[in-house]
Design a protein around this motif. Structure first.
Motif: not given
Length: 162
Positions: A28-29, A126-127, A132-135
């Motif tokens: 994802w990242n 973890e959240a 961070l991964v989302k962006d």
């Protein structure tokens, strides 16, 4: 030379803790063909303030959590948590809802609500990783690169996902 050793150590650690959920967040990242269907930027959820205002560095927080994990014999951040948090390992199967081509029929309000609900269920560290991964900003906070991930997990094929 020391950079090579530290990268080798990172690769060794990634291989030791190999898990489909870990690979999923790296894909994802780092995979440019994976497109997030969530708005960029900070996510308003309860627990966000806990992450951004607690004292100590991220490394200190992670060290404390790892110590707790070893004490309990559990190796997922949220699992030793008395607040009943879920974990990325449990929730990663739902991440397709947040990616282009995953569940495109889902309306944006429902998608964002689902994302916030998952974040609120996760351990704050973890959240933070998932935000961070989302962006695609994991590298901004952690010393991890696509090259290191590729070396650790040669079975990941990059591209062609959306």
């Amino acid at each position: 030379m020391s950079k090579q050793r530290s990268n080798a150590k990172k690769i060794e650690v990634l291989q030791k803790y190999e898990d489909p959920s870990l690979k999923a967040i790296f894909i994802w990242n780092f995979d440019e063909s994976v497109v997030s269907m969530l708005p960029a930027g900070p996510v308003p959820y309860s627990g966000y303030a806990e992450q951004t205002t607690s004292s100590g560095t991220l490394s200190t927080k992670i060290s404390e959590e790892v110590r707790k994990m070893h004490e309990t014999g559990s190796f997922s951040l949220g699992s030793s948590d008395k607040q009943g948090h879920t974990t990325i390992r449990r929730e990663y199967v739902n991440f397709y809802h947040f990616l282009k081509g995953g569940n495109d029929s889902l309306n944006s309000i429902r998608r964002e609500t689902m994302f916030i609900n998952i974040l609120e269920g996760l351990h704050p560290l973890e959240a933070e990783i998932i935000c961070l991964v989302k962006d695609k900003k994991l590298e901004d906070k952690y010393k991890i690169t696509k090259d290191i991930v590729s070396q650790a997990y040669s079975d990941i094929s990059w591209g062609g996902r959306s």
